[in-house]
Design a protein around this motif. Structure first.
Motif, short mmCIF file in Angstrom:
data_model
loop_
_atom_site.label_atom_id
_atom_site.label_comp_id
_atom_site.label_asym_id
_atom_site.label_seq_id
_atom_site.Cartn_x
_atom_site.Cartn_y
_atom_site.Cartn_z
N THR A 142 0.83 -1.21 0.00
CA THR A 142 0.00 0.00 0.00
C THR A 142 0.86 1.26 0.00
O THR A 142 0.59 2.22 -0.72
N PHE A 143 1.92 1.24 0.82
CA PHE A 143 2.81 2.39 0.89
C PHE A 143 3.47 2.65 -0.47
O PHE A 143 3.52 3.79 -0.94
N ILE A 144 3.97 1.60 -1.10
CA ILE A 144 4.62 1.76 -2.40
C ILE A 144 3.63 2.24 -3.45
O ILE A 144 3.94 3.10 -4.28
N TYR A 145 2.40 1.72 -3.39
CA TYR A 145 1.39 2.11 -4.38
C TYR A 145 1.09 3.61 -4.30
O TYR A 145 1.11 4.32 -5.31
N PHE A 146 0.82 4.11 -3.08
CA PHE A 146 0.44 5.51 -2.94
C PHE A 146 1.61 6.45 -3.19
O PHE A 146 1.43 7.53 -3.75
N THR A 147 2.81 6.06 -2.77
CA THR A 147 3.96 6.92 -3.04
C THR A 147 4.25 7.02 -4.54
O THR A 147 4.56 8.10 -5.04
N GLN A 148 4.16 5.90 -5.23
CA GLN A 148 4.39 5.94 -6.67
C GLN A 148 3.27 6.66 -7.40
O GLN A 148 3.50 7.34 -8.40
N LYS A 149 2.05 6.53 -6.86
CA LYS A 149 0.92 7.24 -7.47
C LYS A 149 1.11 8.74 -7.34
O LYS A 149 0.82 9.51 -8.27
N ASP A 150 1.59 9.19 -6.16
CA ASP A 150 1.85 10.62 -5.98
C ASP A 150 3.03 11.09 -6.80
O ASP A 150 3.08 12.25 -7.23
N LEU A 151 3.99 10.20 -7.01
CA LEU A 151 5.21 10.59 -7.71
C LEU A 151 5.00 10.72 -9.22
O LEU A 151 5.70 11.49 -9.87
N TYR A 152 4.04 10.00 -9.75
CA TYR A 152 3.79 10.02 -11.20
C TYR A 152 2.35 10.43 -11.47
O TYR A 152 1.47 9.57 -11.63
N PRO A 153 2.05 11.73 -11.49
CA PRO A 153 0.67 12.19 -11.75
C PRO A 153 0.28 11.94 -13.20
O PRO A 153 1.13 11.77 -14.08
N GLY A 154 -1.02 11.95 -13.43
CA GLY A 154 -1.52 11.69 -14.78
C GLY A 154 -1.53 12.93 -15.65
O GLY A 154 -1.07 14.01 -15.27
N THR A 155 -2.09 12.78 -16.84
CA THR A 155 -2.18 13.88 -17.79
C THR A 155 -3.29 14.84 -17.38
O THR A 155 -4.36 14.42 -16.94
N GLN A 156 -3.02 16.13 -17.50
CA GLN A 156 -3.99 17.16 -17.13
C GLN A 156 -4.60 17.81 -18.36
O GLN A 156 -3.99 17.85 -19.44
N LEU A 157 -5.82 18.33 -18.17
CA LEU A 157 -6.46 19.10 -19.22
C LEU A 157 -5.84 20.49 -19.30
O LEU A 157 -5.41 21.05 -18.29
#
Length: 566
Positions: free
Chosen positions: A93-108
């Protein structure tokens, strides 16, 4: 005689001549013997009967070399598996959320057809607004002289090295980069707000400036959250000689000056009078900030100073000056008495009903409860007395004199709209409201304002749909849309919900004043200190901050505080 000779004659050929003996060459000597042998060979042998054991009494089959586990063995196995599962799941869980925060998605991209929302500041109110806002229907611009959010409740811990400065800050772009639509972030200082033309003038005051250092930005809505500055009450010498404790640079300055006082006091040939002055730390202000700094300073003395500066450690004195009858006026009487008794045990002098009259380079002049004037020498003076409006806020109030009549801040209505300028929403320390200007109140205001903007966007969509429906033909759909529009326009006023007050008082003790049903629950001690830590860790804005703060606490526990001076 003749019979014996006859038998010997018959046996001689058999013994003397070797012959191959087969089953055919063997003949029974008697018919009776042959019959008995034949009968024995043809008769089956029946084994003795085996007694039947009932199924209920049958013992379980145990393999050779194995041993049956007892109750404790089974518990130990299950416990080990449970711990392993929790560790693996937590790490995943920790790795998932840290990596999710580290690599944001594409923005409009920003849409010129959308309305522009300009946010001044990135403190508690503005950051809470940005984090909760769904900006798909808005073009958002953030302007602040610093490019990070500061978790101010833990700022006193930075002054003595309990926490590192970067552990309690969060870059603003880290927050805005995770929004649906792109957000423009400018590190600049707002110098003027024009509520008539709806513009904001900003200026880049950094050390390195380019050709474009001043610009005016239009807005449709303005979220005004510039905060406040330190209150000096017009006392001479405060800005020149005292150290404030409001920004990150203030904490760094206090840390450097504190170690400078200690190293200077340890210098060879220093007089006793000068050593006592340098080792006297004075804190002005008995609120949570001043109390927590005094507590952190005491921990630094006990845990570190006595180890590395044993020759002067006992010379350190801490004095807390408060103009009111007691410290921590927002807490219950029981917790105030507990704090004062703890300070007395820790040899922290508390001077209540004492007002500062003048601040000099090496001493502070005060007036005590008996109206007597005293001069107190100090090595370090920390000023934590309260807030006052910034210059840009005073200028904005001057442009709306009929509506802005409060000297202590901006006047807003129940929906956080600025009186006299409904396109401006003000929140945080810059406003004059009935509740205390705390981080908790500003954070709730930001969350409320984000919900308000979501309803405003919904109302704009419904207005467009309603206009299209009326052009075609009225009907039931129009009536339903009108009801939805009225519901979206029905904005509830802001309501502050007090979640309690916390303060650290040193010696691994804290106090908590929490609402409980219709009353308050007051607690103090080591258990409350653990609650204080867990509450602040859970309030931090990201997993990065939580990890860094916990690691800093662990480092201090293992290695102690760093006493080096930059």
């Amino acid at each position: 005689m003749s019979s014996a000779r006859h038998l010997a004659t018959l046996a001689r050929p058999l013994l003397s001549t070797p012959a191959r003996i087969t089953s055919r060459s063997i003949r029974p000597a008697s018919p009776i013997l042959a019959l008995s042998k034949r009968s024995y060979a043809q008769t089956p042998v029946t084994p003795p009967p085996v007694p039947q054991v009932p199924a209920t009494d049958a013992a379980p089959t145990v393999k050779e070399g194995t041993k049956k586990k007892g109750g404790f063995g089974r518990f130990r196995t299950r416990f080990a598996r449970g711990v392993l599962f929790v560790v693996v799941a937590g790490a995943g869980t920790f790795i998932y959320f840290t990596q999710k925060d580290l690599y944001p998605g594409t923005q409009l991209d920003q849409d010129p057809k959308k309305k522009t929302v300009v946010v001044l500041g990135n403190g508690w109110g503005a950051t809470s607004f940005l984090k909760q806002l769904d900006n798909e229907e808005y073009n958002v611009v953030v302007i602040s002289p610093r490019n990070y959010f500061l978790f101010s409740p833990l700022l006193p811990s930075v002054t003595v090295g309990t926490l590192e400065a970067r552990s309690i800050i969060q870059p603003t772009r880290f927050i805005t980069r995770h929004k649906k639509r792109k957000v423009a972030v400018y590190e600049a200082e707002a110098t003027d707000v024009d509520p008539i033309n709806k513009t904001v003038t900003i200026e880049d005051n950094s050390e390195l400036t380019a050709s474009s250092s001043k610009v005016t930005i239009p807005y449709d809505y303005l979220v005004y959250a510039v905060g406040a500055e330190n209150q000096t009450f017009g006392i001479k010498g405060v800005k020149e000689y005292a150290c404030f404790l409001k920004e990150l640079k203030d904490a760094d300055r206090i840390r450097r000056k504190l170690l400078d006082c200690i190293e200077t006091a340890a210098f060879a040939g220093q007089t006793e009078e000068e050593i006592e002055r340098l080792m006297h730390m004075v804190v002005v202000g008995g609120g949570p900030t001043g109390v927590e700094y005094a507590g952190e300073l005491h921990d630094f003395l006990i845990d570190d100073l006595r180890k590395w500066y044993p020759e002067i450690a006992d010379k350190l004195r801490i004095t807390l000056i408060e103009a009111l009858p007691n410290v921590l006026p927002a807490f219950s009487k029981q917790l105030i008495q507990y704090t004062e008794s703890t300070f007395k045990e820790n040899k922290i002098d508390v001077l209540t009903r004492t007002m500062v009259k003048d601040v000099r380079e090496k001493s502070v002049v005060v007036q005590d409860a008996n109206k007597e004037i005293k001069e107190i020498p100090y090595g370090l003076l920390v000023w934590a007395t309260g807030n006052t409006s910034r210059e840009i806020t005073r200028n904005l109030m001057a442009k709306l004199p009929e509506h802005q009549t409060q000297r202590r801040g901006l006047v807003v209505d129940g929906h956080m709209r600025l009186a006299g300028a409904p396109e401006i929403f003000a929140l945080g320390d810059c406003t004059a409201t009935s509740y205390a200007p705390t981080a908790q109140a500003a954070s709730q205001q930001g969350t409320y304002l984000a919900r308000t903007f979501a309803k405003m966007a919904q109302a704009e969509k419904l207005k467009e749909q309603l206009a299209e429906m009326r052009e075609k033909a009225p009907g039931d759909d129009v009536e339903r849309t009108v009801k939805r529009l009225n519901k979206a326009l029905d904005l509830p006023p802001f309501h502050y919900s007090h979640q309690g007050s916390l303060a650290y008082i040193g010696s691994e003790k804290a106090i908590a004043d929490l609402p409980f049903f219709n009353g308050n629950f007051a607690s103090g001690g080591v258990a409350t200190y653990l609650f204080w830590r867990s509450a602040y860790v859970s309030t931090l804005y990201s997993a990065r901050n939580r990890t860094l703060v916990i690691l800093d606490w662990m480092k201090v526990k293992i290695f102690g505080r760093d006493v080096s001076r930059e």
